[in-house]
Design an enzyme around this catalytic site. Structure first.
Site, PDB file in Angstrom:
ATOM      1  N   LYS A   9       0.997  -0.878   0.456  1.00  0.00           N
ATOM      2  CA  LYS A   9      -0.032   0.019  -0.080  1.00  0.00           C
ATOM      3  C   LYS A   9       0.373   1.425  -0.018  1.00  0.00           C
ATOM      4  CE  LYS A   9      -2.034  -0.759   4.008  1.00  0.00           C
ATOM      5  NZ  LYS A   9      -1.224  -1.940   4.135  1.00  0.00           N
ATOM      6  N   ARG A  84      -9.462   1.126   7.984  1.00  0.00           N
ATOM      7  CA  ARG A  84      -9.164   0.139   8.023  1.00  0.00           C
ATOM      8  C   ARG A  84     -10.055  -0.234   8.932  1.00  0.00           C
ATOM      9  NH1 ARG A  84      -3.072   1.234   8.172  1.00  0.00           N
ATOM     10  NH2 ARG A  84      -2.125  -1.235   8.929  1.00  0.00           N
ATOM     11  N   ARG A 123      11.456  -7.147   5.716  1.00  0.00           N
ATOM     12  CA  ARG A 123      11.313  -5.910   4.970  1.00  0.00           C
ATOM     13  C   ARG A 123      12.192  -4.444   5.967  1.00  0.00           C
ATOM     14  NH1 ARG A 123       5.654  -2.381   5.254  1.00  0.00           N
ATOM     15  NH2 ARG A 123       5.346  -3.046   6.803  1.00  0.00           N
ATOM     16  N   ARG A 153      11.233  -2.949  11.533  1.00  0.00           N
ATOM     17  CA  ARG A 153       9.714  -2.212  11.959  1.00  0.00           C
ATOM     18  C   ARG A 153       9.216  -3.225  13.145  1.00  0.00           C
ATOM     19  NH1 ARG A 153       4.908   0.233   8.594  1.00  0.00           N
ATOM     20  NH2 ARG A 153       4.342  -0.945   9.383  1.00  0.00           N
ATOM     21  N   ARG A 164      -1.322  -8.766  13.681  1.00  0.00           N
ATOM     22  CA  ARG A 164      -1.826  -8.111  12.434  1.00  0.00           C
ATOM     23  C   ARG A 164      -2.763  -8.670  11.446  1.00  0.00           C
ATOM     24  NH1 ARG A 164       3.409  -5.291  10.238  1.00  0.00           N
ATOM     25  NH2 ARG A 164       2.764  -3.939   8.964  1.00  0.00           N
TER      26      ARG A 164
END
Ligand code: AMP
Length: 206
Positions: A9, A84, A123, A153, A164
């Site tokens: 996104k 969301r 990531r 992160r 998540r």
């Protein structure tokens, strides 16, 4: 722009914003900046974010309301990671109706779950400029843009990623129906390279 964590996104919203000449508004980026600056909002948001949960609706709706009032949003904007939840979507409808600026399209970036976990766990983000990398493609060295240090992160650790995903399935996936009923939904296949996905988005919404 909606979709599960790791669907791309952020990358695609940034590209689309640049192409259309409108700002990219990411609630995740705004919240991370507040956490880094240790503002009262940041302190409140941090415990939700680090454990993979959603920040309460009223907090996030307030952030978006304020951000969309900025002059650079007058000609439009790309929302990334908001809404969301269904209550956030309803609040957004109200907010945009008041501004006389309804949504043009909702892009749902679809990626199967095994690929999401792989993308998120590898990531890495540059501490200095925010550029994103993947250990499988780029190794785990320094940022190739500015030489800054790469870090993971806090919410990309495996146990948080699974939380998540569950939160996404429970809270965010119902938005697919919400926006399909409104005739706004464009489902985009999020597999493939950044440019391939960007071309699909362009073909879908122009
Ligand atoms: P993102 O960068 O979009 O993956 O967001 C990172 C984290 O920020 C999420 O896991 C949530 O904890 C929080 N967050 C971002 N956007 C929202 C939102 N619209 N509603 C609630 N929490 C959010």
């Amino acid at each position: 722009m909606i979709g599960p964590p790791g669907a791309g996104k952020g990358t695609q919203a940034k590209l689309l914003g640049e192409r259309l000449g409108v700002p990219h508004v990411s609630t995740g980026d705004i919240l991370r900046a507040a956490v880094a600056a240790e503002t009262p909002l940041g302190r409140q948001a941090r415990r939700f974010m680090d454990s993979g949960r959603l920040v309460p609706d009223d907090v996030v709706i307030g952030i978006v309301d304020e951000r969309l009032r900025a002059p650079d949003c007058r000609r439009g904007f790309i929302l990334d990671g908001f809404p969301r939840t269904v209550p956030q979507a309803r609040a957004l409808d109200e907010l945009l109706a008041k501004r006389g600026q309804p949504l043009d399209a909702v892009l749902l970036i679809d990626v199967p779950q095994p690929a999401l976990v792989e993308r998120l766990s590898g990531r890495r983000v540059c501490r200095r400029c925010g550029a994103m990398f993947h250990t499988a493609l780029d190794g785990a060295g320094a940022c190739t843009r500015c030489g800054g240090e790469l870090q993971q992160r806090a919410d990309d650790r495996e146990e948080t990623v699974l939380e998540r995903m569950e939160v996404y399935a429970r809270e965010t996936a119902p938005l697919r129906d919400y926006y399909a009923r409104a005739g706004l939904l464009h489902a985009i296949d999020g597999m493939g390279t950044r440019d391939e996905v960007a071309r699909r988005i362009e073909a879908s919404v122009g």
